[in-house]
Design a protein around this motif. Structure first.
Motif, mmCIF file in Angstrom:
data_model
loop_
_atom_site.group_PDB
_atom_site.id
_atom_site.type_symbol
_atom_site.label_atom_id
_atom_site.label_comp_id
_atom_site.label_asym_id
_atom_site.label_seq_id
_atom_site.Cartn_x
_atom_site.Cartn_y
_atom_site.Cartn_z
ATOM 1 N N ASP A 143 34.454 36.176 30.150
ATOM 2 C CA ASP A 143 34.502 36.717 31.509
ATOM 3 C C ASP A 143 35.219 35.768 32.467
ATOM 4 N N THR A 144 34.972 34.457 32.327
ATOM 5 C CA THR A 144 35.640 33.509 33.210
ATOM 6 C C THR A 144 37.112 33.380 32.857
ATOM 7 N N VAL A 145 37.418 33.402 31.554
ATOM 8 C CA VAL A 145 38.822 33.380 31.140
ATOM 9 C C VAL A 145 39.546 34.598 31.707
ATOM 10 N N ALA A 146 38.881 35.765 31.700
ATOM 11 C CA ALA A 146 39.487 36.977 32.253
ATOM 12 C C ALA A 146 39.785 36.818 33.738
ATOM 13 N N LEU A 147 38.907 36.121 34.467
ATOM 14 C CA LEU A 147 39.163 35.878 35.892
ATOM 15 C C LEU A 147 40.376 34.974 36.082
ATOM 16 N N ALA A 148 40.484 33.943 35.232
ATOM 17 C CA ALA A 148 41.654 33.064 35.314
ATOM 18 C C ALA A 148 42.937 33.860 35.080
ATOM 19 N N HIS A 149 42.899 34.763 34.107
ATOM 20 C CA HIS A 149 44.078 35.584 33.818
ATOM 21 C C HIS A 149 44.334 36.608 34.922
ATOM 22 N N GLU A 150 43.267 37.042 35.583
ATOM 23 C CA GLU A 150 43.432 37.948 36.726
ATOM 24 C C GLU A 150 44.229 37.253 37.831
ATOM 25 N N HIS A 151 43.895 36.006 38.082
ATOM 26 C CA HIS A 151 44.655 35.230 39.066
ATOM 27 C C HIS A 151 46.103 35.060 38.608
ATOM 28 N N ARG A 152 46.292 34.717 37.371
ATOM 29 C CA ARG A 152 47.650 34.545 36.846
ATOM 30 C C ARG A 152 48.469 35.809 37.027
ATOM 31 N N ASP A 153 47.832 36.960 36.776
ATOM 32 C CA ASP A 153 48.546 38.228 36.891
ATOM 33 C C ASP A 153 48.895 38.574 38.339
ATOM 34 N N LYS A 154 48.188 37.960 39.294
ATOM 35 C CA LYS A 154 48.513 38.139 40.711
ATOM 36 C C LYS A 154 49.620 37.182 41.157
ATOM 37 N N GLY A 155 50.117 36.376 40.227
ATOM 38 C CA GLY A 155 51.144 35.409 40.574
ATOM 39 C C GLY A 155 50.597 34.089 41.066
ATOM 40 N N HIS A 156 49.292 33.870 40.924
ATOM 41 C CA HIS A 156 48.685 32.628 41.371
ATOM 42 C C HIS A 156 48.889 31.526 40.334
#
Length: 260
Positions: free
Chosen positions: A108-121
C-alpha cells in the motif's frame, strides 16, 4: 498578453517532492537487520552480531525507534562495513534487497509512492539505513533517489566512521529542505510519510504529511493536529490515494537530477 498553454515560453511549474521513510513505513521492520543477515551470509559479521541485529529488530517492531537503539544499530553497522570496498557494499545491498527487503515491502505504501511518481512528483527515500541501501531500494522501485546515512570512504574503502550524523530526526528534515531548495520546490507543495515520532521535524516541514502505521506518540500528535493516518485497512489506503490524486499538483515530467 497571456502566454499560450503549451508554448515554449510558458512558465514551468515548480516541482513537487514526496519524502518517504523506509523502516516501518515503506517496509515492515528495520532494514538494518536484513543487511546484517546478508552480511553474515557473506562472512562480514559473526552470528553474535546478527543476534544483536535481531534484538534491535524485535525492539523496533515492538516499541519503535529510540536513541539508544539507534546508537547501537549505528555502531554495529559501522563495524560491519569497516575495511570493505564500495563494491562490497553495493553487492551486499542488492543481495539484501533480493533475499529480504522486497518480501517485506508494504504494497500500500509502495503504491502511494508510485501514485506520486505518476503525478510527475520526485519521490525520495530518506532513512537512517546506509546510503547504498537507500539507493538500491529507490532504484528497484523506480523512484527518484534515496538518501541514507553516509559512511566515510577513503581510497575506495570504508573507514568505519560517518561522513556526517545519522540520517535521522532533524538531520532528515534538513536534508529534505536542501533537496527542495535545490529544485525550487515549495515546501508547502511537498509531501512526507513516516511511522515515527522521530520524524516529526520532517513531517512538520512539508505542507502535506501522512503518518503510516504510527507509533503511539506520533499517533497522538497526528490525531491532535488532524493529520491523515494511514493504516493497513483498504479504506484507509484508498482514501490516501484519492487525496494524492485530488490535492497533489501534477507536474510535467522532466529529466531527474542526482542529489544536490
Amino acid at each position: 498578453m497571456p502566454v499560450p498553454e503549451g508554448s515554449d515560453d510558458a512558465p514551468t511549474a515548480p516541482p513537487v517532492l514526496a519524502f518517504f521513510d523506509i523502516d516501518n513505513t515503506l517496509m515492515r521492520g528495520a532494514s538494518l537487520f536484513h543487511i546484517g543477515t546478508a552480511a553474515w551470509r557473506r562472512g562480514f559479521v559473526t552470528g553474535r552480531d546478527v543476534a544483536r541485529f535481531l534484538w534491535h529488530q524485535v525492539r523496533f517492531t515492538a516499541v519503535g525507534e529510540n536513541p539508544r537503539h539507534q546508537a547501537s544499530a549505528r555502531a554495529g553497522a559501522l563495524r560491519m562495513v569497516e575495511g570493505r570496498t564500495e563494491q562490497d557494499l553495493i553487492e551486499l545491498a542488492n543481495d539484501t534487497y533480493e533475499h529480504s527487503i522486497h518480501l517485506r515491502l508494504i504494497p500500500d505504501t509502495v503504491a502511494l509512492a508510485h501514485e506520486h511518481r505518476d503525478k510527475g512528483h520526485e519521490v525520495w527515500l530518506l532513512s537512517a539505513t546506509p546510503q547504498v541501501m537507500a539507493e538500491v531500494i529507490a532504484e528497484r522501485l523506480g523512484l527518484t533517489g534515496g538518501v541514507g546515512t553516509q559512511a566515510e570512504i577513503v581510497d575506495g574503502v570504508y573507514t568505519g566512521n560517518l561522513v556526517d550524523s545519522l540520517m535521522h530526526g532533524q538531520r532528515k528534515a534538513d536534508r529534505a529542505a536542501e533537496l527542495a531548495a535545490a529544485r525550487g520546490a515549495p515546501l508547502v507543495d511537498c509531501w512526507a510519510y513516516s511511522d515515527s515520532r522521530n520524524d516529526l521535524p520532517l513531517l512538520q516541514l512539508t505542507g502535506n504529511r501522512v503518518v503510516v502505521n504510527p507509533d503511539a506518540a506520533l499517533e497522538r500528535h497526528a490525531t491532535a493536529e488532524g493529520w491523515p493516518i494511514l493504516t493497513a485497512k483498504p479504506a484507509s489506503v484508498r482514501a490516501a490515494r484519492r487525496r494524492i490524486r485530488r490535492e497533489g499538483r501534477t507536474v510535467a515530467a522532466e529529466p531527474q537530477q542526482p542529489p544536490a
